[in-house]
Design a protein around this motif. Structure first.
Motif, PDB file in Angstrom:
ATOM      1  N   THR A 247      -4.829  83.500 -36.733  1.00 23.05           N
ATOM      2  CA  THR A 247      -5.753  83.466 -35.598  1.00 23.05           C
ATOM      3  C   THR A 247      -6.241  82.033 -35.421  1.00 23.05           C
ATOM      4  O   THR A 247      -5.993  81.168 -36.263  1.00 23.05           O
ATOM      5  CB  THR A 247      -6.974  84.384 -35.826  1.00 23.05           C
ATOM      6  N   ALA A 248      -6.985  81.800 -34.335  1.00 25.52           N
ATOM      7  CA  ALA A 248      -7.548  80.468 -34.098  1.00 25.52           C
ATOM      8  C   ALA A 248      -8.548  80.079 -35.186  1.00 25.52           C
ATOM      9  O   ALA A 248      -8.799  78.893 -35.420  1.00 25.52           O
ATOM     10  CB  ALA A 248      -8.220  80.424 -32.726  1.00 25.52           C
ATOM     11  N   LYS A 249      -9.103  81.076 -35.889  1.00 22.89           N
ATOM     12  CA  LYS A 249     -10.071  80.801 -36.957  1.00 22.89           C
ATOM     13  C   LYS A 249      -9.399  80.328 -38.243  1.00 22.89           C
ATOM     14  O   LYS A 249     -10.094  79.947 -39.203  1.00 22.89           O
ATOM     15  CB  LYS A 249     -10.920  82.047 -37.216  1.00 22.89           C
ATOM     16  N   GLU A 250      -8.088  80.338 -38.277  1.00 27.36           N
ATOM     17  CA  GLU A 250      -7.365  79.872 -39.448  1.00 27.36           C
ATOM     18  C   GLU A 250      -7.593  78.376 -39.694  1.00 27.36           C
ATOM     19  O   GLU A 250      -7.401  77.874 -40.796  1.00 27.36           O
ATOM     20  CB  GLU A 250      -5.868  80.138 -39.271  1.00 27.36           C
ATOM     21  N   LYS A 251      -8.078  77.658 -38.668  1.00 25.06           N
ATOM     22  CA  LYS A 251      -8.370  76.228 -38.796  1.00 25.06           C
ATOM     23  C   LYS A 251      -9.651  75.953 -39.578  1.00 25.06           C
ATOM     24  O   LYS A 251      -9.910  74.827 -39.995  1.00 25.06           O
ATOM     25  CB  LYS A 251      -8.540  75.588 -37.409  1.00 25.06           C
ATOM     26  N   ILE A 252     -10.472  76.977 -39.738  1.00 26.20           N
ATOM     27  CA  ILE A 252     -11.776  76.779 -40.373  1.00 26.20           C
ATOM     28  C   ILE A 252     -11.590  76.464 -41.855  1.00 26.20           C
ATOM     29  O   ILE A 252     -10.892  77.172 -42.584  1.00 26.20           O
ATOM     30  CB  ILE A 252     -12.657  78.027 -40.205  1.00 26.20           C
ATOM     31  N   THR A 253     -12.221  75.394 -42.302  1.00 30.69           N
ATOM     32  CA  THR A 253     -12.130  74.967 -43.699  1.00 30.69           C
ATOM     33  C   THR A 253     -13.394  75.330 -44.470  1.00 30.69           C
ATOM     34  O   THR A 253     -14.430  75.674 -43.877  1.00 30.69           O
ATOM     35  CB  THR A 253     -11.926  73.445 -43.787  1.00 30.69           C
ATOM     36  N   LEU A 254     -13.324  75.209 -45.799  1.00 34.09           N
ATOM     37  CA  LEU A 254     -14.520  75.385 -46.621  1.00 34.09           C
ATOM     38  C   LEU A 254     -15.592  74.368 -46.228  1.00 34.09           C
ATOM     39  O   LEU A 254     -16.787  74.679 -46.217  1.00 34.09           O
ATOM     40  CB  LEU A 254     -14.170  75.207 -48.101  1.00 34.09           C
ATOM     41  N   HIS A 255     -15.152  73.170 -45.917  1.00 37.67           N
ATOM     42  CA  HIS A 255     -16.063  72.106 -45.493  1.00 37.67           C
ATOM     43  C   HIS A 255     -16.876  72.554 -44.284  1.00 37.67           C
ATOM     44  O   HIS A 255     -18.099  72.342 -44.215  1.00 37.67           O
ATOM     45  CB  HIS A 255     -15.228  70.869 -45.169  1.00 37.67           C
ATOM     46  N   MET A 256     -16.219  73.189 -43.315  1.00 36.47           N
ATOM     47  CA  MET A 256     -16.904  73.667 -42.117  1.00 36.47           C
ATOM     48  C   MET A 256     -17.855  74.809 -42.437  1.00 36.47           C
ATOM     49  O   MET A 256     -18.965  74.893 -41.874  1.00 36.47           O
ATOM     50  CB  MET A 256     -15.879  74.108 -41.070  1.00 36.47           C
ATOM     51  N   LEU A 257     -17.464  75.694 -43.332  1.00 43.62           N
ATOM     52  CA  LEU A 257     -18.361  76.774 -43.743  1.00 43.62           C
ATOM     53  C   LEU A 257     -19.611  76.208 -44.403  1.00 43.62           C
ATOM     54  O   LEU A 257     -20.726  76.633 -44.108  1.00 43.62           O
ATOM     55  CB  LEU A 257     -17.640  77.715 -44.705  1.00 43.62           C
ATOM     56  N   LEU A 258     -19.433  75.244 -45.277  1.00 44.62           N
ATOM     57  CA  LEU A 258     -20.570  74.648 -45.978  1.00 44.62           C
ATOM     58  C   LEU A 258     -21.504  73.924 -45.011  1.00 44.62           C
ATOM     59  O   LEU A 258     -22.734  73.995 -45.152  1.00 44.62           O
ATOM     60  CB  LEU A 258     -20.075  73.673 -47.047  1.00 44.62           C
ATOM     61  N   GLN A 259     -20.938  73.246 -44.028  1.00 44.80           N
ATOM     62  CA  GLN A 259     -21.752  72.459 -43.096  1.00 44.80           C
ATOM     63  C   GLN A 259     -22.152  73.226 -41.830  1.00 44.80           C
ATOM     64  O   GLN A 259     -22.761  72.660 -40.932  1.00 44.80           O
ATOM     65  CB  GLN A 259     -21.002  71.183 -42.706  1.00 44.80           C
ATOM     66  N   GLN A 260     -21.827  74.502 -41.766  1.00 42.22           N
ATOM     67  CA  GLN A 260     -22.217  75.348 -40.634  1.00 42.22           C
ATOM     68  C   GLN A 260     -21.605  74.871 -39.314  1.00 42.22           C
ATOM     69  O   GLN A 260     -22.274  74.837 -38.275  1.00 42.22           O
ATOM     70  CB  GLN A 260     -23.745  75.401 -40.511  1.00 42.22           C
ATOM     71  N   THR A 261     -20.330  74.544 -39.342  1.00 42.17           N
ATOM     72  CA  THR A 261     -19.651  74.097 -38.117  1.00 42.17           C
ATOM     73  C   THR A 261     -18.381  74.914 -37.860  1.00 42.17           C
ATOM     74  O   THR A 261     -17.413  74.403 -37.314  1.00 42.17           O
ATOM     75  CB  THR A 261     -19.290  72.598 -38.195  1.00 42.17           C
ATOM     76  N   THR A 262     -18.388  76.186 -38.259  1.00 44.61           N
ATOM     77  CA  THR A 262     -17.191  77.023 -38.112  1.00 44.61           C
ATOM     78  C   THR A 262     -16.851  77.324 -36.658  1.00 44.61           C
ATOM     79  O   THR A 262     -15.705  77.597 -36.327  1.00 44.61           O
ATOM     80  CB  THR A 262     -17.364  78.361 -38.843  1.00 44.61           C
ATOM     81  N   GLY A 263     -17.880  77.331 -35.788  1.00 41.79           N
ATOM     82  CA  GLY A 263     -17.673  77.733 -34.397  1.00 41.79           C
ATOM     83  C   GLY A 263     -17.751  79.225 -34.180  1.00 41.79           C
ATOM     84  O   GLY A 263     -17.661  79.705 -33.041  1.00 41.79           O
ATOM     85  N   VAL A 264     -17.933  80.010 -35.247  1.00 46.66           N
ATOM     86  CA  VAL A 264     -18.041  81.465 -35.121  1.00 46.66           C
ATOM     87  C   VAL A 264     -19.351  81.818 -34.420  1.00 46.66           C
ATOM     88  O   VAL A 264     -20.406  81.265 -34.718  1.00 46.66           O
ATOM     89  CB  VAL A 264     -17.970  82.139 -36.505  1.00 46.66           C
ATOM     90  N   SER A 265     -19.278  82.729 -33.474  1.00 41.92           N
ATOM     91  CA  SER A 265     -20.449  83.131 -32.690  1.00 41.92           C
ATOM     92  C   SER A 265     -21.397  83.942 -33.566  1.00 41.92           C
ATOM     93  O   SER A 265     -21.096  85.076 -33.949  1.00 41.92           O
ATOM     94  CB  SER A 265     -20.002  83.958 -31.483  1.00 41.92           C
ATOM     95  N   PHE A 266     -22.549  83.370 -33.877  1.00 46.25           N
ATOM     96  CA  PHE A 266     -23.504  84.019 -34.770  1.00 46.25           C
ATOM     97  C   PHE A 266     -24.904  83.547 -34.408  1.00 46.25           C
ATOM     98  O   PHE A 266     -25.191  82.355 -34.443  1.00 46.25           O
ATOM     99  CB  PHE A 266     -23.197  83.666 -36.231  1.00 46.25           C
ATOM    100  N   GLU A 267     -25.769  84.485 -34.063  1.00 41.67           N
ATOM    101  CA  GLU A 267     -27.146  84.153 -33.696  1.00 41.67           C
ATOM    102  C   GLU A 267     -28.077  84.437 -34.865  1.00 41.67           C
ATOM    103  O   GLU A 267     -28.147  85.565 -35.355  1.00 41.67           O
ATOM    104  CB  GLU A 267     -27.597  84.935 -32.473  1.00 41.67           C
ATOM    105  N   GLU A 268     -28.788  83.429 -35.302  1.00 41.03           N
ATOM    106  CA  GLU A 268     -29.735  83.532 -36.420  1.00 41.03           C
ATOM    107  C   GLU A 268     -31.135  83.713 -35.851  1.00 41.03           C
ATOM    108  O   GLU A 268     -31.962  82.795 -35.830  1.00 41.03           O
ATOM    109  CB  GLU A 268     -29.652  82.272 -37.291  1.00 41.03           C
ATOM    110  N   ASP A 269     -31.418  84.913 -35.366  1.00 38.97           N
ATOM    111  CA  ASP A 269     -32.704  85.226 -34.746  1.00 38.97           C
ATOM    112  C   ASP A 269     -33.266  86.471 -35.420  1.00 38.97           C
ATOM    113  O   ASP A 269     -32.684  87.551 -35.327  1.00 38.97           O
ATOM    114  CB  ASP A 269     -32.528  85.466 -33.239  1.00 38.97           C
TER     115      ASP A 269
END
Length: 459
Positions: free
Chosen positions: A231-253
């Motif tokens: 999928t397009a999310k296969e580009k997401i790295t551990l680095h992105m997960l750690l730095q909160q830059t995955t691009g996954v739609s998620f609302e922290e409210d």
């Protein structure tokens, strides 16, 4: 007559719409309200050894939690909650595991789960010198103004937020590794475990660092998430997960039904819930703080170390290495630790974790984290325009020169901190040789508090 019929019909339609909206809201919100209440009441009773009346009065009395009805069953150590009889939720306590909300899996399935944790018999900590134990020295470094330090701690214990007491429950101050100030609210002491909420994110980051050091994970490799293959999310790295830059739609409210509240209180497998969410941005291009990202990291740890080793891994590799014997992570119904949110420890043990990062990942002469991990952890992503987040740690902002652009203008630019809901914080200020822990019910004026602590350091 016709006008009257139109008015009655319009009113009836409006009333039906209001009822429909209320039913929709209740369907979405009530399970979150009852889930939050059940989980936090259970942990308050069975981890903190507080009475149900005390937890409800102090922590759960405000609207909308005041709508809840609850019962406590000490025979099976569980708490059941509903909102006006609807949206029933149950949280169960298990020894050495903590409390878990029943979601998706049955209670029987959850209770049958096996957590292989080695139980370590610890020597009396009061006979062992800090930081390996709790025996403190009576001497205070000459460069500390004891009167100013004591006043700063007293002020935060008595502080208010938006007209309400902040209810600070614990403050611990370390100077150059030495415990130099400590104070607790009535009913709490150095042995009371307290919630860290999102401080757990920083703990999860440290565990990732340990696996990187062991060569079992690579920061810039695609994150090993089964749902993301092909999928397009296969580009997401551990680095992105750690730095909160995955691009996954998620609302922290937390004020209404959102991805974070649905994840925490309505889903049994929090990582799977998040992994299936769609992309909102190209991976690596936008910062978005997400508890879901951290729970994916927590499940990656589980898959990496394997089922047999997973339950004990945080304790064997991190907590017990730091003599943090009070620390407890609680799992979701699937058995994965809720690495985003559910951490409990004494204020001193949270301070020990801060001291690990103050000492650049070293403890008792052993490099527990990669040698450059702490420095990596305090580097913001290019996608983070405010430069205020690293590897699951918050940073003091995006200008070393312009104090007005810092998160806390009266605090040095090198400060970084683990931060949890309601003002659970571990502040690390290397340039001032400080590690400061503050735990409580509501947030405080953090800039004022830290400014006063820093003022006591006169060197």
């Amino acid at each position: 007559m016709r006008t009257r019929k139109i008015i009655i019909r319009s009113f009836s339609i409006l009333l039906l719409l209001v009822i429909a909206a209320a039913v929709w809201y209740a369907t979405k919100a009530f399970p979150i309200i009852s889930g939050y209440f059940a989980k936090n009441l259970a942990s308050g009773i069975y981890l903190q050894n507080r009475t149900a009346d005390d937890v409800v009065k102090e922590d759960l009395a405000e609207f909308p939690f005041s709508l809840c009805n609850y019962s406590v069953n000490d025979s099976d150590r569980s708490v059941s909650v509903s909102v006006w009889g609807f949206a029933k939720k149950k949280a169960i306590y298990r020894d050495g595991i903590g409390c878990t909300l029943i979601n998706d899996l049955s209670e029987e399935e959850i209770r049958k789960q096996v957590f292989n944790r080695a139980m370590i018999k610890r020597m009396n900590p009061d006979s062992i010198a800090w930081p390996n134990g709790d025996k403190l020295t009576d001497t205070i470094p000459a460069e500390l103004n004891q009167q100013l330090l004591k006043q700063a701690v007293t002020n935060v214990m008595q502080s208010n937020f938006k007209g309400k007491p902040s209810q600070t429950r614990a403050v611990v101050v370390l100077y150059n590794g030495q415990l130099v100030a400590e104070q607790y609210a009535t009913g709490f002491d150095k042995n009371t475990v307290m919630t860290g909420w999102s401080v757990a994110k920083s703990l999860t980051s440290a565990m990732i660092g340990i696996l990187v050091k062991e060569g079992k994970l690579a920061i810039d490799a695609p994150a090993p998430v089964p749902e993301w293959k092909n999928t397009a999310k296969e580009k997401i790295t551990l680095h992105m997960l750690l730095q909160q830059t995955t691009g996954v739609s998620f609302e922290e409210d937390y004020t209404r039904p959102s991805e974070v509240t649905n994840m925490l209180f309505r889903n049994g497998d929090m990582a799977a819930f998040t992994a299936k969410l769609p992309l909102k941005h190209e991976p690596g291009t936008a910062f978005n703080y997400s508890s879901g990202n951290t729970n994916i990291l927590s499940r990656i740890i589980r898959h990496t170390v394997g089922e047999e080793a997973y339950a004990d891994f945080p304790y064997r590799s991190l907590f017990h290495q730091l003599n943090m014997y009070s620390m407890l992570l609680e799992p979701d119904a699937s058995g994965t630790y809720v690495g985003s949110s559910y951490s409990y420890a004494t204020a001193r043990d949270f301070a020990r974790f801060g001291l690990l990062y103050y000492n650049n990942g070293m403890w008792n002469g052993e490099q527990l984290l990669p040698a450059d991990w702490v420095q990596q952890s305090i580097q913001p992503s290019a996608a983070d325009k405010q430069k205020h987040y690293g590897y699951q740690f918050w940073l003091n902002g995006f200008s070393k020169e312009d104090t007005g652009k810092r998160w806390y203008p009266d605090v040095p630019a090198d400060m970084f901190f683990a931060d949890g809901y309601g003002g659970q914080d571990i502040y690390i200020i290397p340039s001032k040789k400080l590690v400061v822990v503050r735990l409580g019910l509501r947030v405080i004026d953090e800039n004022k508090f830290l400014k006063e602590i820093i003022a006591s350091v006169q060197n």
